[in-house]
Design an enzyme around this catalytic site. Structure first.
Site, mmCIF file in Angstrom:
data_model
loop_
_atom_site.group_PDB
_atom_site.id
_atom_site.type_symbol
_atom_site.label_atom_id
_atom_site.label_comp_id
_atom_site.label_asym_id
_atom_site.label_seq_id
_atom_site.Cartn_x
_atom_site.Cartn_y
_atom_site.Cartn_z
ATOM 1 N N HIS A 165 40.033 14.999 52.209
ATOM 2 C CA HIS A 165 40.063 14.282 50.931
ATOM 3 C C HIS A 165 40.694 12.911 51.179
ATOM 4 O O HIS A 165 41.702 12.807 51.881
ATOM 5 C CB HIS A 165 40.979 14.986 49.919
ATOM 6 C CG HIS A 165 40.493 16.306 49.429
ATOM 7 N ND1 HIS A 165 39.869 16.456 48.213
ATOM 8 C CD2 HIS A 165 40.556 17.540 49.981
ATOM 9 C CE1 HIS A 165 39.584 17.739 48.027
ATOM 10 N NE2 HIS A 165 39.989 18.413 49.079
ATOM 11 N N HIS A 188 36.995 19.560 55.355
ATOM 12 C CA HIS A 188 36.773 18.232 54.782
ATOM 13 C C HIS A 188 38.097 17.521 54.575
ATOM 14 O O HIS A 188 39.111 18.156 54.274
ATOM 15 C CB HIS A 188 36.009 18.310 53.449
ATOM 16 C CG HIS A 188 36.562 19.319 52.492
ATOM 17 N ND1 HIS A 188 36.330 20.675 52.632
ATOM 18 C CD2 HIS A 188 37.345 19.178 51.389
ATOM 19 C CE1 HIS A 188 36.939 21.324 51.655
ATOM 20 N NE2 HIS A 188 37.581 20.438 50.890
ATOM 21 N N ASP A 223 33.967 12.724 45.479
ATOM 22 C CA ASP A 223 34.268 14.046 44.945
ATOM 23 C C ASP A 223 33.723 14.135 43.510
ATOM 24 O O ASP A 223 33.854 13.195 42.718
ATOM 25 C CB ASP A 223 35.787 14.286 44.957
ATOM 26 C CG ASP A 223 36.132 15.753 44.803
ATOM 27 O OD1 ASP A 223 36.627 16.340 45.776
ATOM 28 O OD2 ASP A 223 35.897 16.311 43.707
ATOM 29 N N ASN A 266 43.021 20.581 52.754
ATOM 30 C CA ASN A 266 43.493 21.872 52.266
ATOM 31 C C ASN A 266 42.996 22.967 53.203
ATOM 32 O O ASN A 266 41.861 22.895 53.704
ATOM 33 C CB ASN A 266 42.984 22.125 50.845
ATOM 34 C CG ASN A 266 43.574 21.143 49.844
ATOM 35 O OD1 ASN A 266 44.735 20.766 49.954
ATOM 36 N ND2 ASN A 266 42.771 20.716 48.873
ATOM 37 N N GLN A 269 42.212 25.682 49.384
ATOM 38 C CA GLN A 269 40.879 25.256 49.818
ATOM 39 C C GLN A 269 39.842 26.054 49.036
ATOM 40 O O GLN A 269 39.962 27.282 48.928
ATOM 41 C CB GLN A 269 40.714 25.518 51.318
ATOM 42 C CG GLN A 269 39.352 25.079 51.852
ATOM 43 C CD GLN A 269 39.205 25.326 53.353
ATOM 44 O OE1 GLN A 269 40.114 25.868 54.007
ATOM 45 N NE2 GLN A 269 38.065 24.924 53.897
ATOM 46 N N VAL A 304 36.217 25.063 49.182
ATOM 47 C CA VAL A 304 34.914 24.985 49.856
ATOM 48 C C VAL A 304 35.135 25.251 51.347
ATOM 49 O O VAL A 304 35.833 24.482 52.021
ATOM 50 C CB VAL A 304 34.251 23.603 49.647
ATOM 51 C CG1 VAL A 304 32.930 23.530 50.420
ATOM 52 C CG2 VAL A 304 34.013 23.331 48.161
HETATM 53 P P1 5GP Z 1 38.999 21.882 48.442
HETATM 54 O O1 5GP Z 1 39.499 22.502 47.173
HETATM 55 O O2 5GP Z 1 38.153 22.854 49.235
HETATM 56 O O3 5GP Z 1 40.050 21.218 49.271
HETATM 57 O O4 5GP Z 1 38.065 20.689 47.995
HETATM 58 C C1 5GP Z 1 36.748 20.856 47.588
HETATM 59 C C2 5GP Z 1 36.367 19.639 46.798
HETATM 60 O O5 5GP Z 1 34.971 19.621 46.671
HETATM 61 C C3 5GP Z 1 36.952 19.612 45.383
HETATM 62 O O6 5GP Z 1 37.768 18.462 45.216
HETATM 63 C C4 5GP Z 1 35.732 19.588 44.496
HETATM 64 O O7 5GP Z 1 35.875 18.782 43.346
HETATM 65 C C5 5GP Z 1 34.648 19.078 45.415
HETATM 66 N N1 5GP Z 1 33.319 19.567 45.072
HETATM 67 C C6 5GP Z 1 32.985 20.843 44.735
HETATM 68 N N2 5GP Z 1 31.665 20.936 44.491
HETATM 69 C C7 5GP Z 1 31.161 19.672 44.669
HETATM 70 C C8 5GP Z 1 29.834 19.127 44.554
HETATM 71 O O8 5GP Z 1 28.859 19.821 44.252
HETATM 72 N N3 5GP Z 1 29.693 17.807 44.814
HETATM 73 C C9 5GP Z 1 30.762 17.009 45.165
HETATM 74 N N4 5GP Z 1 30.502 15.722 45.400
HETATM 75 N N5 5GP Z 1 32.011 17.490 45.288
HETATM 76 C C10 5GP Z 1 32.204 18.814 45.043
#
Ligand code: 5GP
Length: 114
Positions: free
Chosen positions: A102, A100, A30, A87, A94, A96
């Site tokens: 975590h 996924h 991440d 998430n 969430q 993205v």
């Molecule tokens: P969510 O909030 O959707 O559960 O998690 C998305 C995760 O993607 C977040 O923890 C965020 O830090 C990670 N993330 C967002 N953009 C990027 C990126 O460009 N590269 C990587 N490796 N992680 C990302």
């Protein structure tokens, strides 16, 4: 349709520290880690969220968790224990829209989440 952020990572259009890759998924660190070890396990197929799962996705979702554990072992966090989180949607925070898992470990985590 536009690629998701994580499809762009899979296609090497956006750099990431990739820890695992196979025909069905990849795992990468991440960009904003919330624990000493924090990586994401992402299917190549861009299922947007948990609410979009359908019958037939069981094997893929199981695979994500098998990979999550294999990478956790490699990262040295399996003995101490770790947490997996998916998430979902607005209340789940969430950000993205490409499903996924975590995986967080390497420190004592607290519960319940905020
Ligand atoms: P969510 O909030 O959707 O559960 O998690 C998305 C995760 O993607 C977040 O923890 C965020 O830090 C990670 N993330 C967002 N953009 C990027 C990126 O460009 N590269 C990587 N490796 N992680 C990302």
């Amino acid at each position: 349709m536009d690629k998701t952020l994580f499809e762009k990572i899979a296609d090497r259009e956006i750099p990431a520290d990739i820890l695992h890759e196979d025909d069905h998924c990849l795992a990468f660190r991440d960009i904003n880690p919330q624990a000493p070890v924090h990586f994401l396990v992402v299917p190549r197929r861009p299922i947007p969220a948990l609410v979009d799962l359908t019958v037939g996705d069981e094997e893929l979702m199981g695979h994500l968790f098998v990979v999550a554990n294999a990478v956790a072992v490699k990262e040295g966090i399996s003995e101490g224990g770790y947490r997996t989180v998916i998430n979902c949607g607005k209340h789940g925070q969430q950000t993205v829209p490409h499903i996924h898992v975590h995986v967080l470990g390497g420190r004592q985590l607290s519960w319940p989440p905020g």
